[in-house]
Design a protein around this motif. Sequence first.
Motif, PDB file in Angstrom:
ATOM      1  N   ASN A 155       0.830  -1.050  -0.007  1.00 47.13           N
ATOM      2  CA  ASN A 155      -0.177  -0.053  -0.048  1.00 47.13           C
ATOM      3  C   ASN A 155       0.842   1.276   0.107  1.00 47.13           C
ATOM      4  O   ASN A 155       0.734   2.284  -0.875  1.00 47.13           O
ATOM      5  CB  ASN A 155      -1.228   0.187   1.206  1.00 47.13           C
ATOM      6  CG  ASN A 155      -1.882   1.139   1.166  1.00 47.13           C
ATOM      7  OD1 ASN A 155      -1.495   2.429   1.681  1.00 47.13           O
ATOM      8  ND2 ASN A 155      -2.995   0.934   0.751  1.00 47.13           N
ATOM      9  N   ALA A 156       1.739   1.268   0.896  1.00 46.54           N
ATOM     10  CA  ALA A 156       2.892   2.544   0.961  1.00 46.54           C
ATOM     11  C   ALA A 156       3.432   2.789  -0.477  1.00 46.54           C
ATOM     12  O   ALA A 156       3.604   3.662  -0.834  1.00 46.54           O
ATOM     13  CB  ALA A 156       3.708   2.276   2.047  1.00 46.54           C
ATOM     14  N   ILE A 157       4.108   1.414  -0.858  1.00 46.87           N
ATOM     15  CA  ILE A 157       4.899   1.901  -2.295  1.00 46.87           C
ATOM     16  C   ILE A 157       3.895   2.245  -3.425  1.00 46.87           C
ATOM     17  O   ILE A 157       4.116   3.308  -4.073  1.00 46.87           O
ATOM     18  CB  ILE A 157       5.202   0.527  -2.737  1.00 46.87           C
ATOM     19  CG1 ILE A 157       6.650  -0.047  -1.871  1.00 46.87           C
ATOM     20  CG2 ILE A 157       5.777   0.469  -4.134  1.00 46.87           C
ATOM     21  CD1 ILE A 157       6.723  -1.389  -2.143  1.00 46.87           C
ATOM     22  N   ALA A 158       2.657   1.728  -3.543  1.00 48.43           N
ATOM     23  CA  ALA A 158       1.706   2.461  -4.303  1.00 48.43           C
ATOM     24  C   ALA A 158       1.308   3.845  -4.093  1.00 48.43           C
ATOM     25  O   ALA A 158       0.987   4.556  -5.046  1.00 48.43           O
ATOM     26  CB  ALA A 158       0.237   1.437  -4.408  1.00 48.43           C
ATOM     27  N   LYS A 159       1.239   4.154  -2.803  1.00 49.71           N
ATOM     28  CA  LYS A 159       0.738   5.313  -2.561  1.00 49.71           C
ATOM     29  C   LYS A 159       1.580   6.666  -2.876  1.00 49.71           C
ATOM     30  O   LYS A 159       1.422   7.815  -3.146  1.00 49.71           O
ATOM     31  CB  LYS A 159       0.398   5.379  -0.937  1.00 49.71           C
ATOM     32  CG  LYS A 159      -0.289   6.922  -0.699  1.00 49.71           C
ATOM     33  CD  LYS A 159      -0.773   6.722   1.040  1.00 49.71           C
ATOM     34  CE  LYS A 159      -1.863   7.724   1.218  1.00 49.71           C
ATOM     35  NZ  LYS A 159      -2.566   7.505   2.434  1.00 49.71           N
ATOM     36  N   VAL A 160       2.956   6.205  -3.043  1.00 46.25           N
ATOM     37  CA  VAL A 160       3.899   7.164  -3.248  1.00 46.25           C
ATOM     38  C   VAL A 160       4.221   7.194  -4.775  1.00 46.25           C
ATOM     39  O   VAL A 160       5.174   7.941  -5.385  1.00 46.25           O
ATOM     40  CB  VAL A 160       5.257   7.003  -2.399  1.00 46.25           C
ATOM     41  CG1 VAL A 160       4.997   7.394  -1.057  1.00 46.25           C
ATOM     42  CG2 VAL A 160       5.953   5.843  -2.946  1.00 46.25           C
ATOM     43  N   GLY A 161       3.562   6.447  -5.606  1.00 48.68           N
ATOM     44  CA  GLY A 161       3.602   6.274  -7.077  1.00 48.68           C
ATOM     45  C   GLY A 161       4.741   5.427  -7.543  1.00 48.68           C
ATOM     46  O   GLY A 161       5.170   5.385  -8.843  1.00 48.68           O
ATOM     47  N   LEU A 162       5.053   4.275  -6.754  1.00 49.86           N
ATOM     48  CA  LEU A 162       6.263   3.423  -7.179  1.00 49.86           C
ATOM     49  C   LEU A 162       5.529   2.015  -7.528  1.00 49.86           C
ATOM     50  O   LEU A 162       4.528   2.025  -7.111  1.00 49.86           O
ATOM     51  CB  LEU A 162       7.308   3.410  -6.248  1.00 49.86           C
ATOM     52  CG  LEU A 162       8.175   4.730  -5.956  1.00 49.86           C
ATOM     53  CD1 LEU A 162       9.065   4.742  -4.924  1.00 49.86           C
ATOM     54  CD2 LEU A 162       8.810   5.063  -7.346  1.00 49.86           C
ATOM     55  N   PHE A 163       6.487   1.126  -7.618  1.00 51.23           N
ATOM     56  CA  PHE A 163       5.827  -0.262  -7.854  1.00 51.23           C
ATOM     57  C   PHE A 163       6.723  -1.294  -6.912  1.00 51.23           C
ATOM     58  O   PHE A 163       7.809  -1.255  -6.703  1.00 51.23           O
ATOM     59  CB  PHE A 163       6.078  -0.427  -9.543  1.00 51.23           C
ATOM     60  CG  PHE A 163       5.349   0.398 -10.498  1.00 51.23           C
ATOM     61  CD1 PHE A 163       4.030   0.083 -10.663  1.00 51.23           C
ATOM     62  CD2 PHE A 163       5.855   1.361 -10.769  1.00 51.23           C
ATOM     63  CE1 PHE A 163       3.380   1.087 -11.395  1.00 51.23           C
ATOM     64  CE2 PHE A 163       5.165   2.359 -11.532  1.00 51.23           C
ATOM     65  CZ  PHE A 163       3.980   2.338 -11.677  1.00 51.23           C
ATOM     66  N   ALA A 164       5.770  -2.221  -6.590  1.00 50.55           N
ATOM     67  CA  ALA A 164       6.150  -3.196  -5.750  1.00 50.55           C
ATOM     68  C   ALA A 164       6.688  -4.580  -6.777  1.00 50.55           C
ATOM     69  O   ALA A 164       5.878  -4.830  -7.524  1.00 50.55           O
ATOM     70  CB  ALA A 164       5.320  -3.723  -4.700  1.00 50.55           C
ATOM     71  N   HIS A 165       7.909  -5.206  -6.368  1.00 50.35           N
ATOM     72  CA  HIS A 165       8.191  -6.431  -7.207  1.00 50.35           C
ATOM     73  C   HIS A 165       8.298  -7.605  -5.968  1.00 50.35           C
ATOM     74  O   HIS A 165       9.010  -7.422  -5.082  1.00 50.35           O
ATOM     75  CB  HIS A 165       9.425  -6.425  -7.507  1.00 50.35           C
ATOM     76  CG  HIS A 165       9.919  -7.634  -8.500  1.00 50.35           C
ATOM     77  ND1 HIS A 165       9.366  -8.104  -9.362  1.00 50.35           N
ATOM     78  CD2 HIS A 165      10.936  -8.430  -7.992  1.00 50.35           C
ATOM     79  CE1 HIS A 165       9.987  -9.243  -9.723  1.00 50.35           C
ATOM     80  NE2 HIS A 165      10.996  -9.445  -8.767  1.00 50.35           N
ATOM     81  N   ILE A 166       7.333  -8.570  -6.011  1.00 48.55           N
ATOM     82  CA  ILE A 166       7.251  -9.583  -4.979  1.00 48.55           C
ATOM     83  C   ILE A 166       8.258 -10.810  -5.343  1.00 48.55           C
ATOM     84  O   ILE A 166       9.039 -11.210  -4.762  1.00 48.55           O
ATOM     85  CB  ILE A 166       5.897 -10.407  -4.919  1.00 48.55           C
ATOM     86  CG1 ILE A 166       4.899  -9.107  -4.652  1.00 48.55           C
ATOM     87  CG2 ILE A 166       5.867 -11.409  -4.083  1.00 48.55           C
ATOM     88  CD1 ILE A 166       5.070  -8.634  -2.939  1.00 48.55           C
ATOM     89  N   GLY A 167       8.292 -11.054  -6.841  1.00 50.88           N
ATOM     90  CA  GLY A 167       9.208 -12.000  -7.483  1.00 50.88           C
ATOM     91  C   GLY A 167       8.449 -12.916  -8.205  1.00 50.88           C
ATOM     92  O   GLY A 167       9.028 -13.401  -9.199  1.00 50.88           O
ATOM     93  N   ALA A 168       7.207 -13.142  -8.042  1.00 50.52           N
ATOM     94  CA  ALA A 168       6.471 -13.914  -8.706  1.00 50.52           C
ATOM     95  C   ALA A 168       5.427 -13.046  -9.737  1.00 50.52           C
ATOM     96  O   ALA A 168       4.968 -13.783 -10.517  1.00 50.52           O
ATOM     97  CB  ALA A 168       5.344 -14.962  -7.940  1.00 50.52           C
TER      98      ALA A 168
END
Length: 149
Positions: free
Chosen positions: A132-145
């Motif tokens: 949620n925090a990553i999306a809120k600042v306009g960036l993207f998350a990478h889980i690995g899958a």
Amino acid sequence: MGLATALELADAARARSREMGFRPIAVVRVDDGGHTVASVREDGASLIRIHSAANKAWSCVSYGLATSEMGKRLATWHGQDWTQHVIGASGVVPGHHLINTPGGVVIRDTAGTVIGTIGVANAEDDEDVCLNAIAKVGLFAHIGAGEHG
């Protein structure tokens, strides 16, 4: 990502944790080399939480995976559970220990470049707080899958 954005990310994580009614948390943001950019421990979060958040962030940068994904992969690698072997061996790196519990997520910029990681500790759903925090600042998350953002 500079300090201002790292602190904005920590603020977004803290806001999500409060929104969800979670306990006080710790948030650590490291760059793509594993160096701490921001480290925040809320009042009421125990001392161990800041270390746990730092180890989650550092683990992500070390393997390029979210800690939840690292845990899944270690538990099934070549048909065996390698968790104890890999996590136990990490004690040889001074000041850092690999950790495979959810709450560490890789951060990518809008071009898809890995720019660091975030670690959160003490929320009942640490990974949700990170995503949620990553999306809120306009960036993207990478889980690995797969990608999130």
